[in-house]
Motif scaffolding. Structure first.
Motif, PDB file in Angstrom:
ATOM      1  N   PHE A  98      65.249  17.156  69.287  1.00 24.41           N
ATOM      2  CA  PHE A  98      64.111  16.977  70.186  1.00 24.41           C
ATOM      3  C   PHE A  98      63.258  15.768  69.825  1.00 24.41           C
ATOM      4  CE2 PHE A  98      65.468  21.096  71.436  1.00 24.41           C
ATOM      5  CZ  PHE A  98      65.096  21.194  72.766  1.00 24.41           C
ATOM      6  N   GLY A  99      63.895  14.747  69.294  1.00 23.77           N
ATOM      7  CA  GLY A  99      63.226  13.463  69.119  1.00 23.77           C
ATOM      8  C   GLY A  99      62.414  13.346  67.849  1.00 23.77           C
ATOM      9  N   GLY A 100      61.969  12.117  67.595  1.00 24.73           N
ATOM     10  CA  GLY A 100      61.224  11.829  66.378  1.00 24.73           C
ATOM     11  C   GLY A 100      62.171  11.558  65.218  1.00 24.73           C
ATOM     12  N   TYR A 101      61.626  10.929  64.181  1.00 32.55           N
ATOM     13  CA  TYR A 101      62.470  10.552  63.044  1.00 32.55           C
ATOM     14  C   TYR A 101      63.023  11.760  62.300  1.00 32.55           C
ATOM     15  CZ  TYR A 101      61.101   5.747  63.803  1.00 32.55           C
ATOM     16  OH  TYR A 101      60.924   4.506  64.361  1.00 32.55           O
ATOM     17  N   ALA A 102      62.362  12.911  62.405  1.00 32.34           N
ATOM     18  CA  ALA A 102      62.857  14.111  61.728  1.00 32.34           C
ATOM     19  C   ALA A 102      64.153  14.624  62.345  1.00 32.34           C
ATOM     20  CB  ALA A 102      61.786  15.204  61.776  1.00 32.34           C
TER      21      ALA A 102
END
Length: 348
Positions: A98-102
């Motif tokens: 669901f996105g983001g660097y994580a």
């Protein structure tokens, strides 16, 4: 089916991930949710019963310092290696990010072991982390029908699914305006100084004073705004934090605020007109606001053009013509079947 859901960074990434996790768990699938430390508590509170939770080491790479950027990239690399090793022995059937660097470590590890991978983009312009991860995914799912910045020649299948929102918004889907003269002003969790500087004076100059304002602002501005509204005999509730944003949006005849993806989709789900002032340094917010305004649900206004004079004239016109607000609300509404669409795409 064993499904790995990767999220992190902010609540805007986590809430949609948890909505999908809940639906998949209810259908009998085994769920694992990975996240970074910033949202670990949020995930622990909202994860469906029986879901496994995995903490990964990651943070944003947007720091100005080159040293900090290298450190952040190093953390993502370590986490990607750890998940690649984990997937060697316990491989999921699907990875949904669901996105983001994580999300990047899980996407990379899934690609390494040929696990079908699905990536969700919240905004109307693709973010840096998702653009980087696109090379490894099978399907890109989007919140808006059109998304700018998707790399040319990508092999990923792009489908419009929408963005999951909380149940309170779905229950009020396409509900009529109450015409109670209520305006909601919100600049996000930290407030927005431009809204504090422009909105109160614009409302004070309106011809129609039968307005009730809910104004969410920074803690240090609460007392000043309370005094201003009281001195100008404007009914107002000034808060540093809104605990029940859903009911505030549902009760409002007009929202004035920023244009994060979650906010825009919540407005579309309920069907509420809005004046959106994107954060000047955030191209994602500008794209989201433009997509909302294109449908006729409201206005997208650059900060430099968001003046008290313009706002007063606009508010006078809208509240003197309630039918205009109704028409904008109808155009703002977009049916939200995002959870069903995402689950269908994953299981197909």
């Amino acid at each position: 089916m064993k499904i790995w859901i990767a999220t992190g960074g902010t609540g805007g990434h986590v809430f949609p991930a948890l909505s999908v996790a809940e639906a998949l768990a209810a259908a009998g699938h085994k769920i694992t949710i990975s996240c970074d430390g910033r949202v670990r508590e949020m995930v622990s509170r909202g994860a469906p019963a029986g879901a496994r939770r995995v903490h990964i080491w990651a943070s944003g790479v947007g720091a100005k310092s080159k040293l900090r950027q290298m450190y952040a990239l190093g953390k993502i690399g370590v986490s990607a290696s750890a998940l690649a090793l984990r997937f060697m022995f316990s491989r999921p059937d699907r990875v949904v990010a669901f996105g983001g660097y994580a999300s990047v470590p899980a996407v990379f590890a899934a690609h390494l072991w040929r696990v079908p991978t699905y990536l969700h983009e919240q905004n109307a312009a693709i973010g840096r982390a998702n653009k980087f991860a696109m090379r490894w995914v099978k399907t890109l799912m989007t919140s808006f029908p059109s998304v700018a910045g998707i790399p040319a020649g990508t092999s990923a299948h792009v489908i419009y699914t929408g963005l999951p929102v909380r149940r309170e918004f779905l229950d009020a889907s396409n509900s009529p305006l109450t015409h109670g003269g209520r305006i909601l002003v919100t600049g996000g969790s930290l407030g927005a100084q431009i809204l504090d500087d422009v909105v109160p004076g614009a409302i004070a100059a309106m011809k129609n004073k039968k307005i009730f304002v809910t104004h969410q602002t920074r803690p240090e501005n609460v007392a000043r705004l309370q005094k201003f509204y009281a001195d100008n005999k404007i009914r107002a509730n000034v808060l540093s934090f809104v605990h029940d944003m859903a009911s505030r949006i549902i009760d409002a005849d007009l929202i004035i605020g920023r244009s994060g993806a979650s906010t825009v989709v919540e407005l579309q789900t309920v069907g509420r007109p809005a004046i959106l002032v994107p954060l000047g340094i955030n191209p994602d917010q500008a794209a989201n606001a433009a997509a909302f305004a294109k449908n006729g649900g409201g206005f997208a206004v650059e900060q430099s053009k968001f003046t008290a004079r313009w706002l007063t004239a606009t508010l006078n016109e809208l509240f003197d013509n309630p039918s205009r607000l109704d028409k904008m609300a109808a155009k703002a509404f977009v049916p939200n079947d995002a959870v069903d669409n995402i689950v269908s795409a994953i299981l197909k």
